[in-house]
Design an enzyme around this catalytic site. Structure first.
Site, PDB file in Angstrom:
ATOM      1  N   TRP A 165      57.933  56.005  77.990  1.00 20.15           N
ATOM      2  CA  TRP A 165      56.728  55.463  78.627  1.00 20.15           C
ATOM      3  C   TRP A 165      55.708  54.936  77.618  1.00 20.15           C
ATOM      4  O   TRP A 165      54.754  54.271  78.003  1.00 20.15           O
ATOM      5  CB  TRP A 165      56.051  56.565  79.473  1.00 20.15           C
ATOM      6  CG  TRP A 165      55.868  57.846  78.694  1.00 20.15           C
ATOM      7  CD1 TRP A 165      56.707  58.920  78.712  1.00 20.15           C
ATOM      8  CD2 TRP A 165      54.826  58.161  77.758  1.00 20.15           C
ATOM      9  NE1 TRP A 165      56.263  59.885  77.842  1.00 20.15           N
ATOM     10  CE2 TRP A 165      55.098  59.444  77.249  1.00 20.15           C
ATOM     11  CE3 TRP A 165      53.685  57.487  77.305  1.00 20.15           C
ATOM     12  CZ2 TRP A 165      54.284  60.067  76.301  1.00 20.15           C
ATOM     13  CZ3 TRP A 165      52.876  58.102  76.364  1.00 20.15           C
ATOM     14  CH2 TRP A 165      53.174  59.378  75.874  1.00 20.15           C
ATOM     15  N   LYS A 189      67.076  51.752  82.251  1.00 17.03           N
ATOM     16  CA  LYS A 189      66.354  52.798  82.987  1.00 17.03           C
ATOM     17  C   LYS A 189      65.025  53.058  82.284  1.00 17.03           C
ATOM     18  O   LYS A 189      64.967  53.727  81.260  1.00 17.03           O
ATOM     19  CB  LYS A 189      67.147  54.115  83.037  1.00 17.03           C
ATOM     20  CG  LYS A 189      66.551  55.066  84.059  1.00 17.03           C
ATOM     21  CD  LYS A 189      66.652  56.532  83.692  1.00 17.03           C
ATOM     22  CE  LYS A 189      65.513  57.068  82.904  1.00 17.03           C
ATOM     23  NZ  LYS A 189      64.166  57.002  83.484  1.00 17.03           N
ATOM     24  N   SER A 191      61.132  54.661  81.993  1.00 13.91           N
ATOM     25  CA  SER A 191      60.568  55.961  82.365  1.00 13.91           C
ATOM     26  C   SER A 191      59.974  55.881  83.765  1.00 13.91           C
ATOM     27  O   SER A 191      59.368  54.874  84.132  1.00 13.91           O
ATOM     28  CB  SER A 191      59.480  56.348  81.367  1.00 13.91           C
ATOM     29  OG  SER A 191      58.749  57.437  81.874  1.00 13.91           O
ATOM     30  N   VAL A 246      66.190  65.142  74.417  1.00 13.15           N
ATOM     31  CA  VAL A 246      66.989  64.378  75.388  1.00 13.15           C
ATOM     32  C   VAL A 246      68.046  63.548  74.650  1.00 13.15           C
ATOM     33  O   VAL A 246      69.199  63.459  75.075  1.00 13.15           O
ATOM     34  CB  VAL A 246      66.088  63.484  76.279  1.00 13.15           C
ATOM     35  CG1 VAL A 246      66.922  62.564  77.148  1.00 13.15           C
ATOM     36  CG2 VAL A 246      65.177  64.347  77.150  1.00 13.15           C
ATOM     37  N   GLU A 264      66.757  56.263  69.119  1.00 14.42           N
ATOM     38  CA  GLU A 264      65.449  56.163  68.456  1.00 14.42           C
ATOM     39  C   GLU A 264      64.648  57.364  68.947  1.00 14.42           C
ATOM     40  O   GLU A 264      64.151  57.367  70.075  1.00 14.42           O
ATOM     41  CB  GLU A 264      64.740  54.857  68.850  1.00 14.42           C
ATOM     42  CG  GLU A 264      65.443  53.594  68.390  1.00 14.42           C
ATOM     43  CD  GLU A 264      65.275  53.320  66.899  1.00 14.42           C
ATOM     44  OE1 GLU A 264      64.478  54.021  66.245  1.00 14.42           O
ATOM     45  OE2 GLU A 264      65.951  52.417  66.387  1.00 14.42           O
ATOM     46  N   ARG A 292      46.747  54.843  66.917  1.00  9.34           N
ATOM     47  CA  ARG A 292      47.247  53.810  67.833  1.00  9.34           C
ATOM     48  C   ARG A 292      47.809  54.490  69.081  1.00  9.34           C
ATOM     49  O   ARG A 292      48.456  55.544  68.980  1.00  9.34           O
ATOM     50  CB  ARG A 292      48.356  53.002  67.138  1.00  9.34           C
ATOM     51  CG  ARG A 292      48.785  51.792  67.939  1.00  9.34           C
ATOM     52  CD  ARG A 292      49.468  50.791  67.045  1.00  9.34           C
ATOM     53  NE  ARG A 292      50.699  51.343  66.515  1.00  9.34           N
ATOM     54  CZ  ARG A 292      51.917  50.854  66.780  1.00  9.34           C
ATOM     55  NH1 ARG A 292      52.055  49.824  67.582  1.00  9.34           N
ATOM     56  NH2 ARG A 292      52.982  51.373  66.229  1.00  9.34           N
ATOM     57  N   CYS A 298      55.977  57.178  68.189  1.00  8.02           N
ATOM     58  CA  CYS A 298      56.923  57.952  67.386  1.00  8.02           C
ATOM     59  C   CYS A 298      56.643  57.799  65.891  1.00  8.02           C
ATOM     60  O   CYS A 298      57.040  58.629  65.098  1.00  8.02           O
ATOM     61  CB  CYS A 298      58.335  57.484  67.688  1.00  8.02           C
ATOM     62  SG  CYS A 298      58.465  55.703  67.571  1.00  8.02           S
ATOM     63  N   GLU A 395      56.043  67.111  66.698  1.00 15.95           N
ATOM     64  CA  GLU A 395      55.250  65.928  67.043  1.00 15.95           C
ATOM     65  C   GLU A 395      54.063  66.317  67.913  1.00 15.95           C
ATOM     66  O   GLU A 395      54.245  66.930  68.965  1.00 15.95           O
ATOM     67  CB  GLU A 395      56.159  65.035  67.900  1.00 15.95           C
ATOM     68  CG  GLU A 395      56.497  63.740  67.312  1.00 15.95           C
ATOM     69  CD  GLU A 395      57.363  62.919  68.260  1.00 15.95           C
ATOM     70  OE1 GLU A 395      57.996  63.449  69.188  1.00 15.95           O
ATOM     71  OE2 GLU A 395      57.405  61.708  68.046  1.00 15.95           O
TER      72      GLU A 395
HETATM   73  P1  NAP Z   1      61.808  61.597  76.998  1.00 17.05           P
HETATM   74  O1  NAP Z   1      61.245  62.652  77.841  1.00 17.05           O
HETATM   75  O2  NAP Z   1      62.951  61.919  76.120  1.00 17.05           O
HETATM   76  O3  NAP Z   1      62.158  60.390  77.977  1.00 17.05           O
HETATM   77  C1  NAP Z   1      62.696  59.184  77.505  1.00 17.05           C
HETATM   78  C2  NAP Z   1      63.531  58.563  78.594  1.00 17.05           C
HETATM   79  O4  NAP Z   1      64.641  59.415  78.865  1.00 17.05           O
HETATM   80  C3  NAP Z   1      62.793  58.396  79.916  1.00 17.05           C
HETATM   81  O5  NAP Z   1      63.233  57.225  80.548  1.00 17.05           O
HETATM   82  C4  NAP Z   1      63.242  59.612  80.695  1.00 17.05           C
HETATM   83  O6  NAP Z   1      63.181  59.440  82.078  1.00 17.05           O
HETATM   84  C5  NAP Z   1      64.683  59.695  80.252  1.00 17.05           C
HETATM   85  N1  NAP Z   1      65.323  60.994  80.452  1.00 17.05           N
HETATM   86  C6  NAP Z   1      64.771  62.223  80.433  1.00 17.05           C
HETATM   87  N2  NAP Z   1      65.729  63.159  80.672  1.00 17.05           N
HETATM   88  C7  NAP Z   1      66.901  62.486  80.831  1.00 17.05           C
HETATM   89  C8  NAP Z   1      68.236  62.871  81.107  1.00 17.05           C
HETATM   90  N3  NAP Z   1      68.590  64.158  81.252  1.00 17.05           N
HETATM   91  N4  NAP Z   1      69.178  61.905  81.217  1.00 17.05           N
HETATM   92  C9  NAP Z   1      68.853  60.612  81.085  1.00 17.05           C
HETATM   93  N5  NAP Z   1      67.596  60.181  80.825  1.00 17.05           N
HETATM   94  C10 NAP Z   1      66.640  61.110  80.688  1.00 17.05           C
HETATM   95  O7  NAP Z   1      60.698  60.966  76.035  1.00 17.05           O
HETATM   96  P2  NAP Z   1      59.257  60.432  76.425  1.00 17.05           P
HETATM   97  O8  NAP Z   1      58.364  61.594  76.633  1.00 17.05           O
HETATM   98  O9  NAP Z   1      59.356  59.410  77.508  1.00 17.05           O
HETATM   99  O10 NAP Z   1      58.854  59.640  75.107  1.00 17.05           O
HETATM  100  C11 NAP Z   1      58.252  60.226  74.018  1.00 17.05           C
HETATM  101  C12 NAP Z   1      59.268  60.493  72.928  1.00 17.05           C
HETATM  102  O11 NAP Z   1      59.895  59.270  72.567  1.00 17.05           O
HETATM  103  C13 NAP Z   1      58.647  61.002  71.652  1.00 17.05           C
HETATM  104  O12 NAP Z   1      59.428  62.029  71.120  1.00 17.05           O
HETATM  105  C14 NAP Z   1      58.658  59.783  70.747  1.00 17.05           C
HETATM  106  O13 NAP Z   1      58.637  60.095  69.370  1.00 17.05           O
HETATM  107  C15 NAP Z   1      59.916  59.127  71.155  1.00 17.05           C
HETATM  108  N6  NAP Z   1      59.900  57.711  70.796  1.00 17.05           N
HETATM  109  C16 NAP Z   1      60.710  57.307  69.777  1.00 17.05           C
HETATM  110  C17 NAP Z   1      60.684  55.985  69.376  1.00 17.05           C
HETATM  111  C18 NAP Z   1      61.551  55.511  68.260  1.00 17.05           C
HETATM  112  O14 NAP Z   1      61.697  54.294  68.126  1.00 17.05           O
HETATM  113  N7  NAP Z   1      62.132  56.370  67.446  1.00 17.05           N
HETATM  114  C19 NAP Z   1      59.837  55.074  70.019  1.00 17.05           C
HETATM  115  C20 NAP Z   1      59.028  55.524  71.058  1.00 17.05           C
HETATM  116  C21 NAP Z   1      59.085  56.856  71.436  1.00 17.05           C
HETATM  117  P3  NAP Z   1      61.901  59.834  82.964  1.00 17.05           P
HETATM  118  O15 NAP Z   1      60.681  59.502  82.149  1.00 17.05           O
HETATM  119  O16 NAP Z   1      62.048  58.979  84.157  1.00 17.05           O
HETATM  120  O17 NAP Z   1      62.004  61.288  83.227  1.00 17.05           O
END
Ligand code: NAP
Length: 495
Positions: A165, A189, A191, A246, A264, A292, A298, A395
């Site tokens: 998201w 898919k 968020s 995840v 990522e 930011r 991330c 984090e």
């Molecule tokens: P998240 O909870 O892991 O969710 C990411 C995506 O995975 C969402 O679309 C979520 O769906 C989905 N998801 C969750 N559980 C799942 C499952 N069991 N099976 C399939 N999909 C599943 O992460 P977030 O809170 O949205 O994002 C924050 C994280 O992303 C932070 O750790 C950040 O560091 C990381 N991030 C990394 C980068 C990079 O380039 N390295 C860039 C941006 C963010 P729903 O939201 O619909 O539940």
């Protein structure tokens, strides 16, 4: 609904960019059981829209349509695919303001930053429209005189792309751009917290001529959608941006069908300020790297490591700069810090801050929820943070900057590398020799030297250690969507 948000969503609705159905095989569809999920404005808590809550069945249909579309899309010439992507880029830019408004509505970041994300997100589509025409193979000098050896690069096939998201547009275009450019088709898919931007971008993709099935969007029940993508033998690649927890689950679930995987994941970025740094540059760079998107990226500086000799001066100048940040609704002029995404995110930040304070850290400014209420948190600077505190290890994903003191360059490198993460790191120094020594020693995929904002479509983005696998952006990002095929032509001396 607040005035700004209400007039924005009404305008978006009438422009056709506020979509609430999923996109499967070129058709906008409700979920098959008519279930919906509510999308909130995190700044106000108000409901912006009810969107389709999809699951296994819809995802299987999206995969089937993507599989069918692959045959024709992958056979187009690179130039033909490139033209479609270029039109999509032009449309994203033409609708920069509306897409930015959608991002602010559902994600909360300040409108200027949101419009910046649109330009950044669109740049991946432009870049890969160009790069599509440069997927070169190879001819290898043969090992035997009657042979000719060739290498072809071919698209992987159907790609499942799961995105977070915090960048509702850019995390999608960074995947979909190279996937479509190389001839793959995609099921995205987004968020459930921020599906609206993804749906608007998909609407513009259709208008640009992306054919039915080449790009599908399903959202709703994340585990069901994830399972469908992961278990399908037709999906040949999973690309994921999100949390490390995840990501690990998805990687394990991709094993039975041996899919190509790009991840990522989360970071724990150090921003290292050496005694010989330019103080203004270090303050400006660390401020940008930390605050930011209210600390929700991330690559956000998660630990600010400051050398003994400059520690107090830096702490004072940095806190003064943080004091000037303006917290508020992203639609308000002058806002630099929007809300956090939800209450769970604020509670996490509160826990981390309480833990640090209970172990001896001192709050210089901030340290609590903002008087605006909702999920607003005060921009915070904490000094005397040490490695036994949770915020040094995990984090924070919020507007809290922990200052950690170090003595020598070796100490800084040791502390910086003492984490399972390895995404981004920043160093501030005026010594060219030191910067080389340190960036070579840092176990990170990206390093900023005297610069806090380093992401661009032309450079490879990605982490090492448990921050991920593979790279996005740049020429390297294209390889993630390509298979290498070796062809040996035998009996070539025959006349
Ligand atoms: P998240 O909870 O892991 O969710 C990411 C995506 O995975 C969402 O679309 C979520 O769906 C989905 N998801 C969750 N559980 C799942 C499952 N069991 N099976 C399939 N999909 C599943 O992460 P977030 O809170 O949205 O994002 C924050 C994280 O992303 C932070 O750790 C950040 O560091 C990381 N991030 C990394 C980068 C990079 O380039 N390295 C860039 C941006 C963010 P729903 O939201 O619909 O539940």
């Amino acid at each position: 609904m607040s005035m700004d948000a209400q007039s924005v969503s009404e305008k978006l609705r009438s422009s056709g960019l506020l979509r609430t159905q999923g996109l499967i095989g070129g058709k906008w569809l409700d979920s098959y059981d008519n279930k919906t999920i509510k999308v909130n404005n995190p700044a106000t808590g108000e409901i912006i829209a009810d969107v389709a809550c999809m699951g296994t069945k819809e995802t299987n249909d999206a995969i089937a349509s993507s599989y069918e579309a692959f045959t024709s899309w992958s056979r187009l010439t690179a130039g033909e695919r490139s033209k479609v992507l270029r039109r999509w880029y032009d449309l994203l830019i033409a609708h920069k303001e509306e897409l930015g408004q959608l991002i602010t509505l559902e994600q909360g970041k300040p409108l200027k930053e949101a419009i910046g994300e649109v330009a950044y997100g669109a740049s991946f589509i432009e870049y890969y429209a160009e790069e599509a025409k440069r997927v070169y193979g190879d001819i290898i000098p043969p090992n035997l005189s009657d042979r000719r050896l060739l290498v072809l690069k071919q698209p992987v096939g159907v790609v499942g792309a799961i995105t977070p998201w915090n960048f509702p547009l850019a995390m999608i275009t960074r995947k979909v751009g190279p996937a479509l450019a190389s001839g793959c088709t995609v099921v995205v898919k987004p968020s459930e917290l921020t599906p609206l931007t993804a749906l608007a971008a998909a609407e513009l993709a259709l208008q640009a001529g992306v054919p039915p099935g080449a790009l599908n969007v399903v959202m709703g029940n994340a585990p069901e959608i994830g399972d469908a993508l992961l278990t399908s033998p037709q999906v040949r690649k999973i690309t994921f941006t999100g949390s490390t927890a995840v990501g690990k689950k998805l990687m394990a679930a991709a094993a039975p069908t041996v899919k190509k995987v790009s991840l990522e994941l989360g970071g724990n970025a150090p921003s290292i300020v050496f005694d010989d740094a330019d103080l203004d540059v270090a303050v400006k760079g660390t401020l940008a790297a930390k605050f930011r998107n209210s600390g929700q990226t991330c690559v956000c500086a998660n630990r600010v490591l400051v050398q003994d000799g400059i520690y107090d001066k830096f702490a004072e100048a940095f806190s003064e700069a943080v004091q000037k940040l303006e917290v508020g609704d992203g639609f308000r002029d002058g806002t630099t810090q929007g809300p956090l995404i939800n209450d769970a995110a604020v509670q996490k930040v509160e826990t981390f801050v309480q833990d640090a304070v209970s172990k001896g850290a001192k709050i210089i400014i901030g340290g609590k929820r903002h008087s605006l209420g909702m999920t607003f948190y005060e921009p915070t600077v904490i000094r005397d943070v040490s490695d036994n505190m949770i915020m040094s290890k995990e984090e924070i994903f919020g507007p809290v900057a922990p200052l950690i003191r170090f003595k020598t360059e070796e100490d800084a490198i040791r502390i910086a590398n003492d984490t399972i993460a390895g995404l981004a790191a920043y160093i501030f120094t005026n010594s060219v020799q030191r910067s080389w020594r340190v960036f070579e020693a840092l176990e990170y995929g990206l390093v900023g030297v005297n610069e806090g904002l380093i992401s661009t479509e032309v450079a490879p983005f990605g982490g090492v250690k448990q921050s991920g696998l593979g790279r996005e952006g740049s020429k390297y990002g294209m390889d993630e969507y390509l298979e290498i095929k070796y062809v040996c032509l035998g009996d070539m001396n025959r006349h």
